[in-house]
Write a protein that holds these residues in place. Sequence first.
Motif, mmCIF file in Angstrom:
data_model
loop_
_atom_site.group_PDB
_atom_site.id
_atom_site.type_symbol
_atom_site.label_atom_id
_atom_site.label_comp_id
_atom_site.label_asym_id
_atom_site.label_seq_id
_atom_site.Cartn_x
_atom_site.Cartn_y
_atom_site.Cartn_z
ATOM 1 N N ASP A 1 0.848 -1.191 0.000
ATOM 2 C CA ASP A 1 0.000 0.000 0.000
ATOM 3 C C ASP A 1 0.883 1.240 0.000
ATOM 4 O O ASP A 1 2.108 1.158 -0.180
ATOM 5 C CB ASP A 1 -0.975 -0.019 1.180
ATOM 6 N N THR B 1 -2.494 4.682 -2.151
ATOM 7 C CA THR B 1 -2.965 3.371 -1.721
ATOM 8 C C THR B 1 -4.028 2.922 -2.717
ATOM 9 O O THR B 1 -5.064 3.567 -2.858
ATOM 10 C CB THR B 1 -3.534 3.414 -0.292
ATOM 11 N N GLN C 1 -5.686 -2.814 -2.248
ATOM 12 C CA GLN C 1 -4.360 -2.971 -1.666
ATOM 13 C C GLN C 1 -4.179 -1.971 -0.527
ATOM 14 O O GLN C 1 -3.292 -1.124 -0.557
ATOM 15 C CB GLN C 1 -3.266 -2.797 -2.725
ATOM 16 N N GLY C 2 -5.068 -2.084 0.455
ATOM 17 C CA GLY C 2 -4.934 -1.235 1.621
ATOM 18 C C GLY C 2 -6.201 -0.528 2.039
ATOM 19 O O GLY C 2 -6.252 0.062 3.104
ATOM 20 N N ASP C 3 -7.243 -0.601 1.207
ATOM 21 C CA ASP C 3 -8.496 0.072 1.570
ATOM 22 C C ASP C 3 -9.544 -0.896 2.105
ATOM 23 O O ASP C 3 -10.698 -0.525 2.310
ATOM 24 C CB ASP C 3 -9.063 0.848 0.385
#
Length: 228
Positions: A12, A34, A38-40
Amino acid sequence: MDILLVAGLWLDGSAWDEVVPELEALGHRPVPITLPGQGDGSTSATLDDQVAAVIDAVDAAPGKVLVVGHSAASSLAWLAADARPQRVAKVALVGGFPSDDGSEYADFFETKDGVMPFPGWGPFEGADSVDLDEEAKQRIAAAAIPVPEQVSKGVVRLRDERRYDVPVVLVCPEYTPAQAKELLDAGQLPELSRVKHLEYADIDSGHWPMFTKPAELARILAAATTES
């Protein structure tokens, strides 16, 4: 200049945490992205969602930008140049090459339950990970985010040939500029073969210089904002 930072698979925006202050000290505004999926917290994101996130960041910048794509995200950076050739001043590709039109984005490893998990360090033994100690490997693996299958198996669509007018710098970590040129000469990098302004920058690192050589990487990216 705004420098948009797009990390590769399983990462991220925090992957750039050590690069950001170095770029700021050099007078630039780094923007770590981000990516959806991939990170949310989303596992249903698609490749189109990720492309849109990068394009949105380009559109939000007050002027032209340098778009940095790491590893597989080199294709995302190139897709941004394709979508916004007049807004992208340059593309920097760190340890990766853009996929050509009609190819799958990053279908490299097995997927399970709709995602592509980090496969462990086995596939990255040797030059890719030679500069990572065991502690760093454990930290990266523990933070790795499974990539949605609709991202990894998404199809790259390139539409605007003005992308070839956008200058590109290939940042070469686990391989040398000479090796990258060999791939180009062998016809293995079809998108880059048509780029009108292509430069090379060498960095003595493995595949993840943002973790092992953040200051040096920042200097290369800062230099890319001024070179034609």
